[in-house]
Design a protein around this motif. Structure first.
Motif, PDB file in Angstrom:
ATOM      1  N   ALA A   1       6.144  15.924   0.271  1.00  0.00           N
ATOM      2  CA  ALA A   1       7.163  15.472  -0.670  1.00  0.00           C
ATOM      3  C   ALA A   1       7.176  13.950  -0.771  1.00  0.00           C
ATOM      4  N   PRO A   2       7.593  13.424  -1.933  1.00  0.00           N
ATOM      5  CA  PRO A   2       7.752  11.968  -2.065  1.00  0.00           C
ATOM      6  C   PRO A   2       8.881  11.466  -1.182  1.00  0.00           C
ATOM      7  N   GLY A   3       8.837  10.200  -0.846  1.00  0.00           N
ATOM      8  CA  GLY A   3       9.875   9.580  -0.038  1.00  0.00           C
ATOM      9  C   GLY A   3       9.843   8.079  -0.236  1.00  0.00           C
ATOM     10  N   THR A   4      10.372   7.338   0.703  1.00  0.00           N
ATOM     11  CA  THR A   4      10.335   5.883   0.634  1.00  0.00           C
ATOM     12  C   THR A   4      10.399   5.332   2.053  1.00  0.00           C
ATOM     13  N   THR A   5      10.107   4.058   2.179  1.00  0.00           N
ATOM     14  CA  THR A   5      10.223   3.362   3.458  1.00  0.00           C
ATOM     15  C   THR A   5      11.118   2.143   3.265  1.00  0.00           C
ATOM     16  N   ILE A   6      11.492   1.524   4.359  1.00  0.00           N
ATOM     17  CA  ILE A   6      12.367   0.354   4.275  1.00  0.00           C
ATOM     18  C   ILE A   6      11.698  -0.765   3.485  1.00  0.00           C
ATOM     19  N   SER A   7      10.457  -1.070   3.839  1.00  0.00           N
ATOM     20  CA  SER A   7       9.769  -2.171   3.158  1.00  0.00           C
ATOM     21  C   SER A   7       9.512  -1.848   1.697  1.00  0.00           C
ATOM     22  N   ALA A   8       9.175  -0.593   1.383  1.00  0.00           N
ATOM     23  CA  ALA A   8       8.934  -0.213  -0.017  1.00  0.00           C
ATOM     24  C   ALA A   8      10.221  -0.286  -0.828  1.00  0.00           C
ATOM     25  N   ALA A   9      11.332   0.146  -0.255  1.00  0.00           N
ATOM     26  CA  ALA A   9      12.608   0.083  -0.966  1.00  0.00           C
ATOM     27  C   ALA A   9      12.999  -1.360  -1.268  1.00  0.00           C
ATOM     28  N   ILE A  10      12.811  -2.250  -0.304  1.00  0.00           N
ATOM     29  CA  ILE A  10      13.141  -3.662  -0.525  1.00  0.00           C
ATOM     30  C   ILE A  10      12.246  -4.254  -1.611  1.00  0.00           C
ATOM     31  N   ALA A  11      10.945  -3.972  -1.545  1.00  0.00           N
ATOM     32  CA  ALA A  11      10.009  -4.532  -2.521  1.00  0.00           C
ATOM     33  C   ALA A  11      10.295  -4.024  -3.925  1.00  0.00           C
ATOM     34  N   ASN A  12      10.668  -2.774  -4.048  1.00  0.00           N
ATOM     35  CA  ASN A  12      10.902  -2.188  -5.369  1.00  0.00           C
ATOM     36  C   ASN A  12      12.207  -2.650  -6.012  1.00  0.00           C
TER      37      ASN A  12
ATOM     38  N   ALA B   1       0.831  -1.206   0.000  1.00  0.00           N
ATOM     39  CA  ALA B   1       0.000   0.000   0.000  1.00  0.00           C
ATOM     40  C   ALA B   1       0.863   1.253   0.000  1.00  0.00           C
ATOM     41  N   VAL B   2       1.940   1.241   0.788  1.00  0.00           N
ATOM     42  CA  VAL B   2       2.830   2.395   0.858  1.00  0.00           C
ATOM     43  C   VAL B   2       3.572   2.584  -0.465  1.00  0.00           C
ATOM     44  N   THR B   3       3.974   1.493  -1.088  1.00  0.00           N
ATOM     45  CA  THR B   3       4.729   1.565  -2.338  1.00  0.00           C
ATOM     46  C   THR B   3       3.957   2.313  -3.420  1.00  0.00           C
ATOM     47  N   PHE B   4       2.644   2.160  -3.438  1.00  0.00           N
ATOM     48  CA  PHE B   4       1.831   2.801  -4.462  1.00  0.00           C
ATOM     49  C   PHE B   4       1.784   4.323  -4.300  1.00  0.00           C
ATOM     50  N   VAL B   5       1.811   4.822  -3.076  1.00  0.00           N
ATOM     51  CA  VAL B   5       1.443   6.229  -2.862  1.00  0.00           C
ATOM     52  C   VAL B   5       2.548   7.086  -2.255  1.00  0.00           C
ATOM     53  N   ILE B   6       3.709   6.534  -1.949  1.00  0.00           N
ATOM     54  CA  ILE B   6       4.724   7.337  -1.274  1.00  0.00           C
ATOM     55  C   ILE B   6       5.676   8.028  -2.235  1.00  0.00           C
ATOM     56  N   GLY B   7       5.752   7.573  -3.470  1.00  0.00           N
ATOM     57  CA  GLY B   7       6.602   8.223  -4.456  1.00  0.00           C
ATOM     58  C   GLY B   7       7.935   7.546  -4.689  1.00  0.00           C
ATOM     59  N   ASN B   8       8.400   6.738  -3.718  1.00  0.00           N
ATOM     60  CA  ASN B   8       9.620   5.934  -3.859  1.00  0.00           C
ATOM     61  C   ASN B   8      10.821   6.774  -4.275  1.00  0.00           C
ATOM     62  N   SER B   9      11.084   7.799  -3.501  1.00  0.00           N
ATOM     63  CA  SER B   9      12.226   8.692  -3.726  1.00  0.00           C
ATOM     64  C   SER B   9      13.183   8.566  -2.553  1.00  0.00           C
ATOM     65  N   HIS B  10      14.460   8.250  -2.832  1.00  0.00           N
ATOM     66  CA  HIS B  10      15.459   8.080  -1.782  1.00  0.00           C
ATOM     67  C   HIS B  10      16.048   9.436  -1.399  1.00  0.00           C
ATOM     68  N   ARG B  11      15.242  10.241  -0.768  1.00  0.00           N
ATOM     69  CA  ARG B  11      15.733  11.517  -0.258  1.00  0.00           C
ATOM     70  C   ARG B  11      14.906  11.936   0.947  1.00  0.00           C
ATOM     71  N   ILE B  12      15.512  12.750   1.774  1.00  0.00           N
ATOM     72  CA  ILE B  12      14.849  13.248   2.969  1.00  0.00           C
ATOM     73  C   ILE B  12      14.402  14.674   2.717  1.00  0.00           C
TER      74      ILE B  12
END
Length: 322
Positions: A269-280, A252-263
């Motif tokens: 702003a878009p970002g990412t999470t640990i689980s989303a980064a691994i899944a992607n 669910a997070v992967t779809f809507v967070i933007g998957n951007s590796h920046r703070i």
């Protein structure tokens, strides 16, 4: 004749006692083995994550935790952005879901007509059975456009220029981002916290409620002074259950967070999470260091989750002492 019957009865009793002892012993070792199996599995997962993370740990060391840059092409990896995104989205979800869940539980147990309690309770519990990918699709196709065209422009125009908190609501209205991911997570964890909260509220003895109302207390006073203190252990458990669900959510997070590796300081702003980064990225990780860095992210999430559970246990222990 009587002596023979007494002897037979004693033998039967002894056989029955021995059989019960064998059953009790088998049950004891089965229960002990089940508990030991959980510990063994937990240690096995931890050790396997640690072993696979050794190349990344040896190469990057502790700076891996606070380095923001993530460049697979140059074998440069840092976990700061995924850690920040995981904690921030979970915090947003908890800020929204906890008071909402408590309010729903209070309504169902204290205010709602009895004829509506069961249908509303079932509807809330059904939310927990919806697959996370459905929440992600709904968030991307329904919630994100609403956030982009309505909510985020309102937040930018209303709060973007304010001192102290204005930086949280600055930037372009992308629709997706940290705030959107936090909203989706709050909806996902709401049924878990609500169900636990409602169940523990219903454990309060009826006599306590009736006595409080008989003394002239209002509904809010009954909830604040009687129900919440009586059920505080269960409430802490429900909140931590929701937090654990929020920390580990992936699709669910992967779809809507933007998957951007920046703070970014902005919640929009878009970002990412640990689980989303691994899944992607796990499927396309073609180097040993790349794969090890992703596994180390999993190790960090494991440690964060374990820390949350330990903190919950500590809070419950402190609550029991009062």
């Amino acid at each position: 004749m009587a002596t023979t019957e007494i002897g037979a009865t004693e033998q039967a009793s002894r056989r029955h006692t021995r059989r019960l002892k064998r059953q009790d012993g088998a049950f004891f070792w089965l229960a002990w083995g089940s508990a030991a199996l959980v510990v063994v599995l937990l240690l096995g997962i931890l050790l396997s994550l640690l072993w696979e993370s050794l190349p990344s740990i040896g190469h990057f060391g502790l700076p891996f935790l606070w380095n923001e840059r993530w460049s697979p092409a140059k074998d440069i990896f840092g976990a700061a952005a995924p850690i920040y995104g995981t904690l921030l989205t979970s915090l947003i979800a908890m800020v929204i879901a906890v008071p909402t869940s408590f309010g729903i539980a209070m309504f169902l147990t204290e205010i709602c007509p009895k004829s509506l309690r069961r249908p509303i309770g079932i509807a809330i519990e059904l939310l927990a059975g919806i697959p996370s990918i459905i929440y992600g699709l709904w968030g991307f196709f329904v919630l994100a456009p609403i956030m982009q065209h309505t909510v985020q422009p309102f937040l930018i125009n209303t709060f973007g220029d304010l001192p102290i908190i204005g930086f949280l609501f600055q930037g372009a209205p992308y629709g997706i981002g940290m705030l959107t991911a936090g909203l989706v997570l709050s909806i996902m964890i709401l049924p878990f916290i609500t169900s636990v909260t409602r169940d523990v509220f219903e454990t309060v003895p009826v006599m306590l409620r009736e006595s409080a109302y008989g003394m002239g207390m209002t509904t809010w006073e009954v909830v604040r002074r009687i129900i919440i203190p009586y059920t505080r252990l269960g409430l802490v458990g429900g909140v931590m259950l929701g937090l654990g669900r929020a920390l580990g959510e992936t699709m669910a997070v992967t779809f809507v967070i933007g998957n951007s590796h920046r703070i970014a300081s902005s919640l929009l702003a878009p970002g990412t999470t640990i689980s989303a980064a691994i899944a992607n990225e796990f499927a396309e990780a073609d180097g040993k260091l790349y794969t090890s860095a992703l596994v180390e992210l999993g190790l960090i999430l494991f440690v964060i989750s374990f820390t949350v559970l330990a903190l919950a246990k500590w809070l419950i222990g402190r609550t029991e002492s009062y």
